[in-house]
Enzyme design. Structure first.
Site, PDB file in Angstrom:
ATOM      1  N   SER A   1      16.738 -42.232  35.751  1.00  0.00           N
ATOM      2  CA  SER A   1      17.317 -42.704  34.487  1.00  0.00           C
ATOM      3  C   SER A   1      17.218 -44.217  34.352  1.00  0.00           C
ATOM      4  O   SER A   1      17.667 -44.789  33.368  1.00  0.00           O
ATOM      5  CB  SER A   1      18.782 -42.270  34.385  1.00  0.00           C
ATOM      6  OG  SER A   1      19.489 -42.673  35.538  1.00  0.00           O
TER       7      SER A   1
ATOM      8  N   ASN B   1      29.600 -40.597  40.272  1.00  0.00           N
ATOM      9  CA  ASN B   1      30.166 -39.830  39.150  1.00  0.00           C
ATOM     10  C   ASN B   1      31.261 -40.606  38.414  1.00  0.00           C
ATOM     11  O   ASN B   1      31.295 -40.636  37.184  1.00  0.00           O
ATOM     12  CB  ASN B   1      30.695 -38.479  39.634  1.00  0.00           C
ATOM     13  CG  ASN B   1      29.586 -37.617  40.223  1.00  0.00           C
ATOM     14  OD1 ASN B   1      28.402 -37.943  40.076  1.00  0.00           O
ATOM     15  ND2 ASN B   1      29.953 -36.538  40.887  1.00  0.00           N
TER      16      ASN B   1
ATOM     17  N   HIS C   1      27.854 -35.409 -11.523  1.00  0.00           N
ATOM     18  CA  HIS C   1      26.644 -34.565 -11.608  1.00  0.00           C
ATOM     19  C   HIS C   1      25.403 -35.406 -11.929  1.00  0.00           C
ATOM     20  O   HIS C   1      24.456 -34.906 -12.518  1.00  0.00           O
ATOM     21  CB  HIS C   1      26.798 -33.461 -12.661  1.00  0.00           C
ATOM     22  CG  HIS C   1      28.082 -32.706 -12.552  1.00  0.00           C
ATOM     23  ND1 HIS C   1      28.195 -31.551 -11.806  1.00  0.00           N
ATOM     24  CD2 HIS C   1      29.311 -32.960 -13.061  1.00  0.00           C
ATOM     25  CE1 HIS C   1      29.450 -31.110 -11.888  1.00  0.00           C
ATOM     26  NE2 HIS C   1      30.149 -31.951 -12.625  1.00  0.00           N
TER      27      HIS C   1
ATOM     28  N   SER D   1       3.546 -53.562  -2.226  1.00  0.00           N
ATOM     29  CA  SER D   1       2.598 -52.493  -1.913  1.00  0.00           C
ATOM     30  C   SER D   1       1.235 -53.123  -1.682  1.00  0.00           C
ATOM     31  O   SER D   1       0.888 -54.114  -2.318  1.00  0.00           O
ATOM     32  CB  SER D   1       2.528 -51.514  -3.083  1.00  0.00           C
ATOM     33  OG  SER D   1       1.275 -50.854  -3.087  1.00  0.00           O
TER      34      SER D   1
ATOM     35  N   LYS E   1       4.595 -53.784  -7.411  1.00  0.00           N
ATOM     36  CA  LYS E   1       5.716 -53.088  -6.775  1.00  0.00           C
ATOM     37  C   LYS E   1       6.700 -54.011  -6.069  1.00  0.00           C
ATOM     38  O   LYS E   1       6.334 -55.019  -5.488  1.00  0.00           O
ATOM     39  CB  LYS E   1       5.168 -52.089  -5.757  1.00  0.00           C
ATOM     40  CG  LYS E   1       4.366 -50.983  -6.398  1.00  0.00           C
ATOM     41  CD  LYS E   1       5.221 -49.814  -6.791  1.00  0.00           C
ATOM     42  CE  LYS E   1       5.404 -48.973  -5.570  1.00  0.00           C
ATOM     43  NZ  LYS E   1       5.995 -47.705  -5.783  1.00  0.00           N
TER      44      LYS E   1
ATOM     45  N   ASN F   1       9.447 -52.756  -3.510  1.00  0.00           N
ATOM     46  CA  ASN F   1      10.009 -51.547  -2.900  1.00  0.00           C
ATOM     47  C   ASN F   1      11.281 -51.843  -2.095  1.00  0.00           C
ATOM     48  O   ASN F   1      11.354 -52.844  -1.392  1.00  0.00           O
ATOM     49  CB  ASN F   1       8.967 -50.894  -1.980  1.00  0.00           C
ATOM     50  CG  ASN F   1       7.798 -50.339  -2.764  1.00  0.00           C
ATOM     51  OD1 ASN F   1       7.949 -49.986  -3.935  1.00  0.00           O
ATOM     52  ND2 ASN F   1       6.646 -50.271  -2.127  1.00  0.00           N
TER      53      ASN F   1
ATOM     54  N   GLU G   1      15.759 -47.548   1.966  1.00  0.00           N
ATOM     55  CA  GLU G   1      15.186 -46.241   2.312  1.00  0.00           C
ATOM     56  C   GLU G   1      15.338 -45.955   3.809  1.00  0.00           C
ATOM     57  O   GLU G   1      15.639 -44.832   4.224  1.00  0.00           O
ATOM     58  CB  GLU G   1      13.709 -46.189   1.923  1.00  0.00           C
ATOM     59  CG  GLU G   1      13.492 -46.249   0.415  1.00  0.00           C
ATOM     60  CD  GLU G   1      12.048 -46.584   0.073  1.00  0.00           C
ATOM     61  OE1 GLU G   1      11.227 -45.661   0.084  1.00  0.00           O
ATOM     62  OE2 GLU G   1      11.745 -47.762  -0.190  1.00  0.00           O
TER      63      GLU G   1
ATOM     64  N   GLN H   1      23.649 -36.886  32.499  1.00  0.00           N
ATOM     65  CA  GLN H   1      22.770 -38.059  32.407  1.00  0.00           C
ATOM     66  C   GLN H   1      22.084 -38.129  31.032  1.00  0.00           C
ATOM     67  O   GLN H   1      21.640 -39.186  30.606  1.00  0.00           O
ATOM     68  CB  GLN H   1      21.725 -37.999  33.522  1.00  0.00           C
ATOM     69  CG  GLN H   1      20.796 -39.184  33.568  1.00  0.00           C
ATOM     70  CD  GLN H   1      20.010 -39.238  34.862  1.00  0.00           C
ATOM     71  OE1 GLN H   1      20.549 -39.618  35.901  1.00  0.00           O
ATOM     72  NE2 GLN H   1      18.754 -38.843  34.838  1.00  0.00           N
TER      73      GLN H   1
ATOM     74  N   LYS I   1      22.992 -40.588  27.526  1.00  0.00           N
ATOM     75  CA  LYS I   1      22.809 -42.032  27.293  1.00  0.00           C
ATOM     76  C   LYS I   1      21.784 -42.425  26.233  1.00  0.00           C
ATOM     77  O   LYS I   1      22.111 -43.176  25.312  1.00  0.00           O
ATOM     78  CB  LYS I   1      22.442 -42.719  28.616  1.00  0.00           C
ATOM     79  CG  LYS I   1      23.590 -42.718  29.591  1.00  0.00           C
ATOM     80  CD  LYS I   1      23.200 -43.306  30.921  1.00  0.00           C
ATOM     81  CE  LYS I   1      24.186 -42.855  31.989  1.00  0.00           C
ATOM     82  NZ  LYS I   1      24.225 -41.370  32.157  1.00  0.00           N
TER      83      LYS I   1
HETATM   84  N1  ARG Z   1      22.397 -41.427  36.739  1.00  0.00           N
HETATM   85  C1  ARG Z   1      23.535 -40.556  36.805  1.00  0.00           C
HETATM   86  C2  ARG Z   1      24.070 -40.289  35.364  1.00  0.00           C
HETATM   87  O1  ARG Z   1      23.701 -40.988  34.505  1.00  0.00           O
HETATM   88  C3  ARG Z   1      24.627 -41.157  37.603  1.00  0.00           C
HETATM   89  C4  ARG Z   1      25.508 -40.164  38.256  1.00  0.00           C
HETATM   90  C5  ARG Z   1      24.751 -39.399  39.283  1.00  0.00           C
HETATM   91  N2  ARG Z   1      25.580 -38.562  40.056  1.00  0.00           N
HETATM   92  C6  ARG Z   1      25.075 -37.618  40.844  1.00  0.00           C
HETATM   93  N3  ARG Z   1      25.930 -36.897  41.503  1.00  0.00           N
HETATM   94  N4  ARG Z   1      23.804 -37.413  40.937  1.00  0.00           N
HETATM   95  O2  ARG Z   1      24.819 -39.396  35.130  1.00  0.00           O
END
Ligand code: ARG
Length: 462
Positions: free
Chosen positions: A24, A111, A157, A278, A284, A286, A291, A323, A326
């Site tokens: 990650s 964690n 409407h 354009s 134009k 725009n 948008e 994970q 994110k």
């Molecule tokens: N990169 C992990 C996440 O974003 C961090 C936690 C990982 N924990 C594990 N037990 N592998 O969730």
């Protein structure tokens, strides 16, 4: 070679495709500063409780400061092999200070570490978004005050309904954005508990002080249940839900800007700074930014949906599924900030064509309700009868293809004998908006007062 940090029980190294799906670091490096803040709070607590010796704590602190500097300068080399931001930083810490680095992870797990990092990230993002929404509210309220009396057609409407003022229309968005801010504020209040010290899922046997780390990191208190602490992502969902609704509000406003700026409406002129040309049609102008604000609501709503699906059916406590919380979130909150900035720019620069809006407000029998109200007030007709009489007058005028004010007294009397020419005095659009003085109505005096009230609340003089 197996993983440097968790590879104790492994002989073989991970398959390349596992590394690719598992890592990650390409996106969670975004959390670096928060990860270091969490580690600094943790090591201070470990030192104070006597779990880690002063000399080791000091070495860890110094090295974390140095790593922070390296990351800020772009001098840190991130490695996919080390999976994520937590292990990248820990590995560099080991390079810098040797085995003492290993003491930082006492009474902690990735964690609870990632849970605290993400709460810190979301909290900061909410604060930035709140400031951006406030700036947009201010731009809208300022324009509303300047145009408290500028008449335009109000639609239902998408048909001309009754005259309103441009200021009144803009203040409707200020109200929506006010509710958005209060939703973000609620989410922030609920997320402000610290999961650090929940460890992997069960808490720890070390005599840690969770209240102390919570306080250092600006949280109101530690979270109460270690399982919930590492598996909860409600704070992200709530924030994305608030973001999605805010994006929908921006998209509605963007759609109106697109319509108003079209030559067919011609209600507003976007500045050159917020118009694009354009490559083939030289005439134009725009409204690309509007948008894109309208369209980008899609990915923000998508991030909310995606995370709800990640959580649905996920057993307690931590699973690697988490994970996936994110990338979509980072993208959604950055996108919302960009949309807010673009909308603020467009609104600040927007020039309404007051004469054209006023002419449009008077067309299409938009003041017919004013005539019906007059019949109730002056002739004592029940509103339903007044509605019918006015409807017949509109039909008569429409057949002749003229405005109501062009009907003769004789024609008026064919519909209702008690009518006099005076009835038609209520048909002017200025008169119409000025009469809507009920609380929350569009009368220019109301609108000016509401705009001033908002500007005062937003910290601006009205
Ligand atoms: N990169 C992990 C996440 O974003 C961090 C936690 C990982 N924990 C594990 N037990 N592998 O969730």
């Amino acid at each position: 070679m197996s993983n440097k940090i968790w590879g104790g029980r492994f002989a073989d190294r991970p398959d390349a495709v596992l590394e690719e799906i598992n890592a990650s670091i390409d996106f969670d490096r975004e959390l670096a500063a928060h990860d270091i803040a969490g580690s600094l709070a943790h090591v201070a607590m470990l030192e104070k409780t006597g779990i880690v010796a002063k000399a080791d704590a000091e070495a860890i602190r110094d090295a974390l400061g140095r790593i922070h500097g390296e990351i800020e300068k772009g001098a840190f080399s991130f490695s996919r092999e080390l999976e994520d931001i937590h292990m990248n930083i820990e590995s560099r810490l080991t390079e810098l200070i040797g085995p003492a680095a290993g003491r930082l992870h006492t009474a902690r797990s990735r964690n609870d570490q990632v849970a605290v990092d993400f709460r810190l990230y979301i909290r900061a993002a909410i604060d930035a978004i709140d400031a951006a929404i406030r700036a947009l509210q201010t731009a809208l309220a300022e324009k509303a005050l300047a145009h408290a009396g500028s008449v335009m057609p109000g639609f239902t409407h998408m048909q001309p309904a009754q005259p309103i003022t441009f200021g009144h229309h803009l203040l409707a968005y200020v109200e929506m954005l006010g509710r958005d801010r209060s939703r973000f504020k609620d989410a922030r209040a609920r997320l402000n508990e610290c999961p650090l010290g929940a460890a992997a899922l069960a808490g720890t046997s070390f005599p840690i002080d969770r209240a102390a780390t919570a306080k250092t990191l600006g949280f109101d208190r530690p979270t109460a249940n270690s399982l919930d602490s590492v598996s909860d992502r409600d704070f992200v969902i709530e924030t994305l839900a608030a973001a999605a609704l805010c994006a929908v509000h921006l998209s509605r406003l963007a759609e109106e800007i697109v319509l108003w700026a079209s030559p067919q409406f011609g209600f507003v002129r976007l500045s050159d700074r917020f118009s694009t040309g354009s490559s083939i049609m030289p005439q134009k102008r725009n409204p690309d930014a509007a948008e894109l604000v309208r369209a980008k609501s899609g990915r923000i709503i998508g991030a909310l949906t995606a995370l709800l699906i990640v959580l649905k059916g996920l057993p307690l406590a931590y699973s690697k599924d988490l994970q996936e919380d994110k990338e979509g979130t980072f993208d959604a909150l950055e996108t919302l900030s960009l949309c807010l900035a673009a909308t603020t720019g467009m609104i600040s620069d927007l020039e309404p064509d007051v004469a054209r809006m006023k002419a449009a407000a008077g067309a299409a029998y938009a003041t017919a309700t004013d005539l019906a109200d007059y019949l109730v007030r002056e002739l004592g007709l029940p509103f339903r009868d007044a509605h019918r009489v006015t409807g017949r007058l509109v039909a008569l005028a429409a057949k002749k293809n003229v405005g109501l004010e062009k009907l003769s007294l004789a024609e008026l009397k064919t519909v209702e004998p008690r009518l006099t020419k005076a009835a038609l005095s209520v048909l002017g659009v200025e008169n119409s908006v000025a009469s809507r003085t009920s609380y929350g109505g569009t009368a220019p005096a109301n609108v000016a007062a509401a705009a001033k009230k908002w500007l005062a609340a937003l910290g601006k003089r009205g």
